[in-house]
Design an enzyme around this catalytic site. Structure first.
Site, PDB file in Angstrom:
ATOM      1  N   SER A 299      37.073  38.060  26.028  1.00 29.21           N
ATOM      2  CA  SER A 299      37.798  37.968  27.116  1.00 29.21           C
ATOM      3  C   SER A 299      38.597  39.335  27.331  1.00 29.21           C
ATOM      4  CB  SER A 299      38.629  36.773  26.847  1.00 29.21           C
ATOM      5  OG  SER A 299      39.367  36.483  28.139  1.00 29.21           O
ATOM      6  N   ASP A 310      32.897  52.276  29.934  1.00 22.65           N
ATOM      7  CA  ASP A 310      32.341  52.639  31.236  1.00 22.65           C
ATOM      8  C   ASP A 310      32.937  53.752  31.607  1.00 22.65           C
ATOM      9  OD1 ASP A 310      31.139  50.146  31.257  1.00 22.65           O
ATOM     10  OD2 ASP A 310      31.720  49.536  33.415  1.00 22.65           O
ATOM     11  N   LYS A 324      32.885  36.507  27.245  1.00 24.13           N
ATOM     12  CA  LYS A 324      33.502  35.625  27.963  1.00 24.13           C
ATOM     13  C   LYS A 324      34.042  36.479  29.361  1.00 24.13           C
ATOM     14  CE  LYS A 324      37.437  32.292  28.368  1.00 24.13           C
ATOM     15  NZ  LYS A 324      38.314  33.145  29.347  1.00 24.13           N
TER      16      LYS A 324
END
Length: 462
Positions: A299, A310, A324
């Protein structure tokens, strides 16, 4: 104001979820054509309710029956939507502030049993030896089969100093494990830090509550002072961090990023989509960062790992995370607690959803040699294995193909210094002995190797 959470639903010693201020309002106006069918179904509910009240073998408490029905409606949606009665809601609000009572475990429900997502550091459950993936089958000798997750959680909570006996079924063991655990007031230290050697800063985040980001900044300040200008890299440890508040995940990511998107969310209605962007400033001042993750990283942890991956601000090391990728909003019901409802999926800056898939590490490093056997056997213990888990929409028809992640561009030979698993006969991991933490040792090796590379090449590697 709307605060959202990306934490596991319904927890034994739980973390907070986000809050939407204000009552729930009806949505029928959006679908006037469905009112007749809705009324028919509500009449069906009323008929069943009255039959239960009149003919069940024992008298039924009306509030209990209605709350059970609400719980069934919400928990039937996905693993993370649920109803909280007034006491549970008050507990949740306390947990958001970083203090709560109980055993100190994050749990979910699987096949009727209570499954441990992760024990919280320095809590009764962690000290008793509870491990991620354990299945709690009995509480004080009584089976948890037939209990809702909330009922089981209520039984595990209690007064400080009182004991509870839990029975655990653990992968790889033939017999059940009985543990007697004494409840305590849980005040988890959400940020831990120390110097590895005299040059690598180690920061562990155990959850994302209201104190996480401020604790991270304090850790960085103190590590710089302790290192005396000799700090060469940062290890950010998110292993077994089950998540927490979305705004804290955004702020922690922002601390290491100077620009660009951090995370976005997409809800049922396009106009409810949101996006968070980084502001100028990097508390690590460009030092190389390694983020450690494992299957218990979930999460909010995955938001941080995904954002730094990224943007190639950090090297992600360890094993694949939990997966999640949904956001829960807690909506107060005046006088009657609150409901935790899954309202959105979140996406990393490159547009990928990690729902059910998790964050893949840039460099896989196993904690133990036994982990290699589990990987070879494709054993999974993640979001995708939960009943009614949301699907990942990255590959749905009409969804644009995602661009590949930028290459790591590490200098030649750097990755070769990292070992994938411990040597045969290596000492078993002991949390009190950092030298037995194989993944951490590989992270520090990587950072020191990078620090030895000439500066222009190091900048290209970030």
């Amino acid at each position: 104001m709307r605060r959202r959470s990306v934490t596991f639903a319904a927890v034994g010693a739980a973390f907070a979820a986000g809050v939407v201020v204000g009552p729930i309002v009806g949505a029928w106006a959006q679908d006037p054509g469905g009112r007749a069918e809705t009324y028919r179904l509500l009449n069906l509910f009323g008929d069943v309710f009255e039959r239960v009240r009149a003919e069940y073998v024992e008298p039924v408490n009306d509030r209990d029956a209605i709350e059970n029905a609400i719980q069934g409606m919400l928990s039937g949606l996905d693993p993370h939507s649920s109803y909280m009665n007034p006491r549970m809601y008050r507990d949740m609000q306390v947990q958001t502030r970083g203090e709560f009572g109980g055993l100190g475990i994050e749990v979910t429900q699987e096949n009727g049993y209570i499954k441990v997502i992760s024990p919280i550091d320095d809590t009764p459950a962690a000290r008793a030896g509870v491990k991620p993936g354990d299945l709690i089958t009995h509480l004080n000798g009584n089976s948890v089969q037939g209990l809702s997750l909330q009922d089981a959680v209520e039984q595990m909570r209690g007064e400080r100093g009182t004991a509870i006996r839990i029975t655990i079924r653990r992968e790889g063991t033939d017999r059940p494990i009985d543990l007697s655990i004494t409840r305590a007031v849980i005040r988890p230290q959400v940020v831990r830090f120390r110097l590895e050697g005299n040059d690598i800063g180690y920061i562990r985040l155990t959850s994302f509550n209201e104190r996480t980001e401020s604790g991270l900044r304090n850790a960085m300040t103190q590590l710089r002072q302790q290192a005396g200008g000799n700090l060469r890299g940062i290890v950010l440890d998110l292993r077994n961090n089950p998540g927490g508040l979305l705004d804290q995940a955004v702020q922690v990511s922002d601390d290491f990023l100077s620009q660009g998107e951090i995370v976005s969310t997409r809800a049922r209605r396009p106009e409810d989509a949101q996006r968070w962007n980084a502001r100028a400033g990097d508390i690590a001042e460009g030092l190389p960062v390694v983020v450690l993750i494992n299957s218990g990283s979930a999460s909010a942890s995955e938001i941080v790992a995904g954002a730094l991956q990224d943007h190639r601000r950090a090297i992600i090391m360890g094993v694949k995370s939990f997966g999640k990728g949904s956001v829960q909003t807690v909506m107060p019901i005046p006088g009657n607690g609150a409901m935790r409802l899954t309202t959105a999926r979140y996406y990393t800056p490159s547009g990928r959803s990690i729902q059910g898939t998790g964050i893949e590490p840039d460099i896989e490093v196993l904690a133990t040699r036994e982990d290699a056997q589990q990987v070879a056997a494709a054993r999974r213990d993640r979001e995708a294995d939960l009943r009614r888990a949301l699907t990942n929409d990255n590959n749905t028809p009409g969804h644009a193909a995602l661009p590949p992640l930028p290459p790591l561009n590490l200098p030649a030979g750097v990755v070769d210094q990292v070992q994938r698993m411990p040597a045969e006969g290596a000492a078993a991991f002991d949390p009190t002995k950092p030298e037995t933490d194989f993944q951490l040792q590989q992270a520090t090796t990587l950072l020191r190797t990078l620090a030895a590379v000439p500066a222009p090449q190091r900048r290209a590697a970030r």
